[in-house]
Write an enzyme that holds these catalytic residues in place. Sequence first.
Site, PDB file in Angstrom:
ATOM      1  N   LEU A  13     112.161   4.252  31.622  1.00 16.55           N
ATOM      2  CA  LEU A  13     112.627   5.223  30.824  1.00 16.55           C
ATOM      3  C   LEU A  13     113.894   4.808  29.677  1.00 16.55           C
ATOM      4  O   LEU A  13     113.745   5.040  28.617  1.00 16.55           O
ATOM      5  CB  LEU A  13     113.280   6.254  31.735  1.00 16.55           C
ATOM      6  CG  LEU A  13     114.019   7.520  31.112  1.00 16.55           C
ATOM      7  CD1 LEU A  13     113.251   8.193  30.085  1.00 16.55           C
ATOM      8  CD2 LEU A  13     114.463   8.355  32.176  1.00 16.55           C
ATOM      9  N   ALA A  44     109.620   8.630  39.949  1.00 16.38           N
ATOM     10  CA  ALA A  44     110.941   9.185  40.126  1.00 16.38           C
ATOM     11  C   ALA A  44     109.997  10.637  40.436  1.00 16.38           C
ATOM     12  O   ALA A  44     109.631  11.305  39.355  1.00 16.38           O
ATOM     13  CB  ALA A  44     111.780   9.392  39.156  1.00 16.38           C
ATOM     14  N   GLY A  47     113.810  14.102  39.595  1.00 18.84           N
ATOM     15  CA  GLY A  47     113.938  14.658  38.233  1.00 18.84           C
ATOM     16  C   GLY A  47     115.368  14.094  37.460  1.00 18.84           C
ATOM     17  O   GLY A  47     115.597  13.006  38.101  1.00 18.84           O
ATOM     18  N   GLU A 112     119.370  18.497  45.858  1.00 20.93           N
ATOM     19  CA  GLU A 112     118.943  17.075  46.220  1.00 20.93           C
ATOM     20  C   GLU A 112     120.469  16.925  47.160  1.00 20.93           C
ATOM     21  O   GLU A 112     121.534  17.512  46.840  1.00 20.93           O
ATOM     22  CB  GLU A 112     118.577  15.993  45.599  1.00 20.93           C
ATOM     23  CG  GLU A 112     117.164  16.132  45.049  1.00 20.93           C
ATOM     24  CD  GLU A 112     116.642  15.197  44.153  1.00 20.93           C
ATOM     25  OE1 GLU A 112     116.695  14.092  44.878  1.00 20.93           O
ATOM     26  OE2 GLU A 112     116.278  15.404  43.311  1.00 20.93           O
ATOM     27  N   HIS A 228     116.166   4.424  50.345  1.00 19.77           N
ATOM     28  CA  HIS A 228     115.936   6.211  50.254  1.00 19.77           C
ATOM     29  C   HIS A 228     115.267   6.397  51.935  1.00 19.77           C
ATOM     30  O   HIS A 228     114.428   5.716  52.315  1.00 19.77           O
ATOM     31  CB  HIS A 228     114.532   6.321  49.344  1.00 19.77           C
ATOM     32  CG  HIS A 228     114.477   7.601  49.102  1.00 19.77           C
ATOM     33  ND1 HIS A 228     113.909   8.755  50.109  1.00 19.77           N
ATOM     34  CD2 HIS A 228     114.526   8.528  47.931  1.00 19.77           C
ATOM     35  CE1 HIS A 228     113.864   9.841  49.657  1.00 19.77           C
ATOM     36  NE2 HIS A 228     114.163   9.817  48.339  1.00 19.77           N
ATOM     37  N   ARG A 274     122.461   9.881  51.253  1.00 20.51           N
ATOM     38  CA  ARG A 274     121.569   9.077  51.676  1.00 20.51           C
ATOM     39  C   ARG A 274     121.665   8.038  52.732  1.00 20.51           C
ATOM     40  O   ARG A 274     120.721   7.697  53.458  1.00 20.51           O
ATOM     41  CB  ARG A 274     121.032   8.583  50.366  1.00 20.51           C
ATOM     42  CG  ARG A 274     119.678   9.082  49.870  1.00 20.51           C
ATOM     43  CD  ARG A 274     119.437   8.477  48.539  1.00 20.51           C
ATOM     44  NE  ARG A 274     118.687   9.437  47.926  1.00 20.51           N
ATOM     45  CZ  ARG A 274     117.907   9.514  46.783  1.00 20.51           C
ATOM     46  NH1 ARG A 274     118.043   8.376  46.125  1.00 20.51           N
ATOM     47  NH2 ARG A 274     117.555  10.582  46.135  1.00 20.51           N
ATOM     48  N   HIS A 333     115.266   1.234  47.559  1.00 20.70           N
ATOM     49  CA  HIS A 333     115.126   2.324  46.503  1.00 20.70           C
ATOM     50  C   HIS A 333     115.734   2.240  45.120  1.00 20.70           C
ATOM     51  O   HIS A 333     115.101   2.107  44.176  1.00 20.70           O
ATOM     52  CB  HIS A 333     115.276   3.753  47.145  1.00 20.70           C
ATOM     53  CG  HIS A 333     114.757   4.725  46.036  1.00 20.70           C
ATOM     54  ND1 HIS A 333     113.763   5.074  45.687  1.00 20.70           N
ATOM     55  CD2 HIS A 333     115.741   5.919  45.829  1.00 20.70           C
ATOM     56  CE1 HIS A 333     113.709   5.996  44.747  1.00 20.70           C
ATOM     57  NE2 HIS A 333     114.704   6.441  44.932  1.00 20.70           N
ATOM     58  N   ARG A 368     124.511   5.929  44.841  1.00 20.20           N
ATOM     59  CA  ARG A 368     124.186   6.826  43.794  1.00 20.20           C
ATOM     60  C   ARG A 368     123.914   8.199  44.053  1.00 20.20           C
ATOM     61  O   ARG A 368     122.937   8.272  45.120  1.00 20.20           O
ATOM     62  CB  ARG A 368     123.010   6.286  42.933  1.00 20.20           C
ATOM     63  CG  ARG A 368     122.486   6.979  41.997  1.00 20.20           C
ATOM     64  CD  ARG A 368     121.130   6.365  41.266  1.00 20.20           C
ATOM     65  NE  ARG A 368     120.075   6.253  42.383  1.00 20.20           N
ATOM     66  CZ  ARG A 368     119.132   7.131  42.638  1.00 20.20           C
ATOM     67  NH1 ARG A 368     118.902   7.915  41.692  1.00 20.20           N
ATOM     68  NH2 ARG A 368     118.242   7.118  43.516  1.00 20.20           N
TER      69      ARG A 368
END
Length: 499
Positions: A13, A44, A47, A112, A228, A274, A333, A368
């Site tokens: 991206l 991904a 989003g 999330e 993840h 996470r 991840h 993150r």
Amino acid sequence: MPDHPILVVGGGLAGLMVALKLAPRRVRLLSQAPLGAAAASAWAQGGVAAALGVGDSPEQHAADTVAAGAGLVNPAVALAVAREGPARIRELLDLGVPFDRDATGAFRLSLEAAHGQPRVARVKGDLAGRAIMDILVAAVRAAPHVEVVENVALNSLLQAADGRVAGVVCDQAGRHSLFHGSDTVLATGGLGGLYRVTTNPGIAVGTALAAAYRVGATLRDLEFVQFHPTALDIGRVPAPLATEALRGHGAVLVNADGRAFMSAYHPAGDLAPRDVVARALQLEIGAGRGAALDARGAVGAAFPNEFPTVFAACMEAGIDPRLRPIPVAPAAHYHMGGIVTDAAGRTDVPGLWALGECASTGLHGANRLASNSLLEAVVFAHRAALALCADTDAGSGMAASQRLRAATPVPLLDASTLAMLRGAMGEDASLVRNAVGLQELLSRVQSWVTPLGEPNPLLVARLLVSAALARQESRGSHFREDFPLTQVVACSTLQRLPH
Ligand code: SIN
């Protein structure tokens, strides 16, 4: 030299976005795989995070980002990125990205973990990455200012006599190719491919970090690798994801006997940060109790429409997630550490820029916040393009740089050593670390270096493991069982080629 194009290395991206936005400057985009074929961005599912909902604000988004980063996020960076997010999402909409909207035109936003509110702009449920990448790949292929060169892998950087980066050396079909550039933008993604179990493409072994380090760029916080929690445990490599948005929808982590366990580990239960969820899963799996994601009640019959990517991966593995829990396990991840950049993606080496996962902008800190990565990629690609286009003295700067230092290609790592490295990293530089394991890992990594030189994956692993040894505390994604507490003062680990 002055008429060389700008080189963009990486077809994810950040690379595609900066290449597009650099018009009318000439760009040569180098990609290790055919565009869109092996870019983590395309995988991904969640989003793009941005404060788009009623009652949300960039300030709240920034606060959640800072809290997730466990003391190492730069709050000014987080706030500026959060403020810029909605504009970048509208730009993606204008390019044709079909973000999910309701009847009133408002964004349908997913929740999330560690977000205070639903904030993740999605596409057809879990197809955001694929949809955004398909549109950008088509736009780049049609852009007259961009020349795409595929199947070339970054090996190292070319430097002018004055130290300015003047291009790249690539491995191409068993040979070295040189590409010269007025500026070089690294956007090669992360390093999950250094681990046996990962959601990343296997080619993501942190090559940009090694290349930047070798020319004197500063690297920061390499020890922070995010796992993840819910990769599908179905034996596929790389492991497909079961997006965190499933838990945002109400899916629950359960043992083999169907008992939900996350509330025993954290008050936020299944939506805990996470790293907490990933370690909890590892403990449950290690204790023989198993772990699976039960979405039967929360998603049920809506699965094929709401989460088509996860549904397809499950069905391919013979698991119908409408009827039974999905087996899951943590997988490497996302890499929070990277090449230090300023607010426009400039590194501390002239002529060298870094964007996306290989960069360390100050946004992610030690952990993150989910779906902030695509946001960071589009925000910093936009800023880098503006800065590069405004760089009126690029030409004159190159005059002194006509003489190039000799190219020094780095040897490739053979497949069997890479496999050993991946296994060893998964053992000792994973979710739970300690000095004995890290020291042993460091010795093994060093023992694989031959007189021909240190291949890039070994250099990156050595730097990562050294940073993990140096950080004698637990913080965010970095958990040391021999130093379980977090120091009061948060400090970054910085690594630079010794002079
Ligand atoms: C997910 O959808 O769970 C992954 C999103 C991310 O890693 O940001």
